[in-house]
Write an enzyme that holds these catalytic residues in place. Sequence first.
Site, mmCIF file in Angstrom:
data_model
loop_
_atom_site.group_PDB
_atom_site.id
_atom_site.type_symbol
_atom_site.label_atom_id
_atom_site.label_comp_id
_atom_site.label_asym_id
_atom_site.label_seq_id
_atom_site.Cartn_x
_atom_site.Cartn_y
_atom_site.Cartn_z
ATOM 1 N N SER A 169 5.688 5.347 8.609
ATOM 2 C CA SER A 169 5.252 5.079 7.349
ATOM 3 C C SER A 169 6.179 5.380 6.142
ATOM 4 O O SER A 169 6.585 6.309 6.116
ATOM 5 C CB SER A 169 3.742 5.733 7.221
ATOM 6 O OG SER A 169 3.407 5.819 5.797
ATOM 7 N N PHE A 173 -1.421 8.065 4.009
ATOM 8 C CA PHE A 173 -2.267 8.995 5.295
ATOM 9 C C PHE A 173 -3.378 9.536 4.717
ATOM 10 O O PHE A 173 -3.528 10.935 4.725
ATOM 11 C CB PHE A 173 -1.468 9.847 6.009
ATOM 12 C CG PHE A 173 -0.256 9.323 7.006
ATOM 13 C CD1 PHE A 173 -0.509 8.000 7.290
ATOM 14 C CD2 PHE A 173 0.601 10.011 7.244
ATOM 15 C CE1 PHE A 173 0.545 7.363 8.179
ATOM 16 C CE2 PHE A 173 1.523 9.645 8.360
ATOM 17 C CZ PHE A 173 1.517 8.384 8.637
ATOM 18 N N ASN A 180 5.278 5.978 3.264
ATOM 19 C CA ASN A 180 4.479 6.609 2.292
ATOM 20 C C ASN A 180 4.337 7.996 2.370
ATOM 21 O O ASN A 180 3.477 8.844 1.949
ATOM 22 C CB ASN A 180 3.138 6.212 1.893
ATOM 23 C CG ASN A 180 3.228 4.561 1.531
ATOM 24 O OD1 ASN A 180 4.136 4.204 0.779
ATOM 25 N ND2 ASN A 180 2.391 3.740 2.336
ATOM 26 N N THR A 181 5.043 8.809 3.617
ATOM 27 C CA THR A 181 4.899 10.196 3.696
ATOM 28 C C THR A 181 6.524 10.833 3.774
ATOM 29 O O THR A 181 7.387 10.249 4.546
ATOM 30 C CB THR A 181 4.483 10.554 4.995
ATOM 31 O OG1 THR A 181 2.900 10.191 4.964
ATOM 32 C CG2 THR A 181 4.574 11.924 5.488
ATOM 33 N N LYS A 194 5.826 3.988 16.852
ATOM 34 C CA LYS A 194 5.678 2.679 15.830
ATOM 35 C C LYS A 194 7.007 2.715 14.818
ATOM 36 O O LYS A 194 7.042 3.808 14.423
ATOM 37 C CB LYS A 194 4.486 2.662 15.356
ATOM 38 C CG LYS A 194 4.392 1.558 14.354
ATOM 39 C CD LYS A 194 2.954 1.401 13.394
ATOM 40 C CE LYS A 194 2.590 0.139 12.806
ATOM 41 N NZ LYS A 194 1.307 0.129 12.110
ATOM 42 N N ASN A 202 6.003 -1.487 11.289
ATOM 43 C CA ASN A 202 5.092 -0.922 10.098
ATOM 44 C C ASN A 202 5.687 -1.769 8.935
ATOM 45 O O ASN A 202 6.220 -2.963 8.825
ATOM 46 C CB ASN A 202 5.511 0.609 9.705
ATOM 47 C CG ASN A 202 4.277 1.413 9.551
ATOM 48 O OD1 ASN A 202 3.681 0.745 8.520
ATOM 49 N ND2 ASN A 202 4.075 2.515 10.012
ATOM 50 N N ASN A 239 0.748 -1.094 0.127
ATOM 51 C CA ASN A 239 -0.004 0.022 0.099
ATOM 52 C C ASN A 239 0.810 1.343 -0.024
ATOM 53 O O ASN A 239 1.880 1.291 0.614
ATOM 54 C CB ASN A 239 -1.031 0.019 1.227
ATOM 55 C CG ASN A 239 -0.476 0.744 2.496
ATOM 56 O OD1 ASN A 239 -0.582 1.880 2.635
ATOM 57 N ND2 ASN A 239 0.140 -0.182 3.324
HETATM 58 C C1 LIG Z 1 -3.658 -1.137 3.405
HETATM 59 C C2 LIG Z 1 -2.663 -0.918 4.833
HETATM 60 C C3 LIG Z 1 -2.798 0.347 5.217
HETATM 61 C C4 LIG Z 1 -1.823 0.847 6.495
HETATM 62 N N1 LIG Z 1 -1.972 2.031 7.168
HETATM 63 C C5 LIG Z 1 -1.425 2.145 8.152
HETATM 64 C C6 LIG Z 1 -1.416 3.417 8.851
HETATM 65 O O1 LIG Z 1 -2.287 4.337 8.460
HETATM 66 N N2 LIG Z 1 -0.744 3.675 9.966
HETATM 67 C C7 LIG Z 1 0.156 2.709 10.344
HETATM 68 O O2 LIG Z 1 0.729 2.806 11.403
HETATM 69 N N3 LIG Z 1 0.237 1.488 9.911
HETATM 70 C C8 LIG Z 1 -0.550 1.209 8.701
HETATM 71 N N4 LIG Z 1 -0.359 -0.031 8.230
HETATM 72 C C9 LIG Z 1 0.526 -0.872 8.460
HETATM 73 C C10 LIG Z 1 -0.086 -2.129 9.572
HETATM 74 O O3 LIG Z 1 -0.711 -1.283 10.756
HETATM 75 C C11 LIG Z 1 0.785 -3.125 9.938
HETATM 76 O O4 LIG Z 1 1.885 -2.362 10.747
HETATM 77 C C12 LIG Z 1 1.487 -3.711 8.607
HETATM 78 O O5 LIG Z 1 0.480 -3.981 7.741
HETATM 79 C C13 LIG Z 1 2.050 -5.198 9.397
HETATM 80 O O6 LIG Z 1 0.948 -5.773 9.727
HETATM 81 P P1 LIG Z 1 0.111 -6.895 8.886
HETATM 82 O O7 LIG Z 1 1.346 -7.838 8.228
HETATM 83 O O8 LIG Z 1 -0.484 -7.996 9.698
HETATM 84 O O9 LIG Z 1 -0.748 -6.518 7.683
HETATM 85 C C14 LIG Z 1 -1.286 -0.422 6.763
HETATM 86 C C15 LIG Z 1 -1.087 -1.373 6.407
HETATM 87 C C16 LIG Z 1 -2.006 -1.684 5.376
HETATM 88 C C17 LIG Z 1 -1.869 -3.165 4.778
#
Ligand SMILES: Cc1cc2nc3c(=O)[nH]c(=O)nc-3n(C[C@H](O)[C@H](O)[C@H](O)COP(=O)(O)O)c2cc1C
Length: 382
Positions: A202, A138, A204-205, A240, A271, A134
């Site tokens: 993140s 934000f 992406n920022t 985080k 993350n 992704n």
């Molecule tokens: C579509 C998507 C959007 C995410 N958006 C955020 C976010 O806004 N803030 C954040 O701290 N992590 C975000 N994450 C990261 C997740 O919170 C998590 O740290 C990461 O996906 C690893 O866990 P997983 O393998 O179970 O998905 C996002 C992950 C995905 C897949």
Amino acid sequence: MIRWWTAMGLTGLASSFYCIATDNRWFYRHIVMRVSRVFDAETAHVMAVRLAKLGVLPRCNQTDDNILNTKLWGKDFVNPVGLAAGFDKDAVACYQLFDIGFGFIEVGSITPLPQDGNPKPRVFRLLADQGVINRYGFNSCGHADAAGRLKLWKSKRDHYPGKVLGVNLGKNKTSQDTFSDYQKGVLTLGDYVDYIVINVSSPNTPGLRRMQEKEKLMDLLSKLLAVRNELKNKPPLLVKVSPDLSQQEKEDVATVVCSEKAKVDGLIIGNTTLQRPPSLHSIHGSEKGGLSGQPLKELSTQNISEFYQLTKGQVPIIGVGGVSSGQDAYDKILAGASLVQVYTALVYDGPVLIKYIKKDLAQLLRQNGFSSVQEAVGRKHR
Ligand SMILES: Cc1cc2nc3c(=O)[nH]c(=O)nc-3n(C[C@H](O)[C@H](O)[C@H](O)COP(=O)(O)O)c2cc1C
């Protein structure tokens, strides 16, 4: 012939209802979640949040096994399995998401002002790898909008014993003052929730991950802890981190979070990653953005181990990255996580997964002679 088709149709319908009513895992993975793939990944995400808000996702009404009840920061958790940030970005469905069976939910990331995020498409399923990439960047409703809903949550909080809600804070893309963005988040939203997360990881920022550099992080966290201390409820403040830190960077982060000035209440590890393991098969594997799910699992568990050792187990860890089974949750707990979170696995297995993770985790704890989650935390290192 018509009768035959009617009979077949009714049998199919009855079987589907039966599978839904019994939370059949195979049915969700191979039928329901497959059907959801007729929509692109972002549309499916938006629809899932809407369905959650309407309260039509499968409910887990069972009381959690006692062995899963745990405590952290003086707060009770009915179970240690939470929903990671990024699913309910705008905190629109928090009560309903608890019905799926999570012990805690993290909403956000929420930025001070509303912003759209990156252009679409910006979310991709990596089917062959059971992952997601992704680059949302934000997309957020902003503090003012979320504050109303979180305030309402706070007023109903007593109806949800043992359920914990955290808010994950981000910064606006064009903001020049990172501290001020997080400060606003802590002051505007902090008193409505049970914990606050400072998301400096993140991918992406632009420039955000540089806030993890030693001096910058020390300065940011010490100031934010002071801001948090002004709040009435003084919720735990967590940071985080990225799974892509070098050895030196990990040591620096550990030094900061163990220091007197910037001793936060917890670390979220971690993350999404910018790394692309050579084993990725999916056509979307080269998309820009953060990779999550199965390809992140081992890296995340390894990072939990390292941080647990670097911090000598003094800073509680929430472990996240590729959790899709009770065994995955158990491995992260043994590595040093006090709680775990799930996101990407839900894309492939659907909400019933949480019930199975909890059931298998309880069984693994018992089989290995533990009487609680707390007893198992970091056991790999002792
Ligand atoms: C579509 C998507 C959007 C995410 N958006 C955020 C976010 O806004 N803030 C954040 O701290 N992590 C975000 N994450 C990261 C997740 O919170 C998590 O740290 C990461 O996906 C690893 O866990 P997983 O393998 O179970 O998905 C996002 C992950 C995905 C897949």
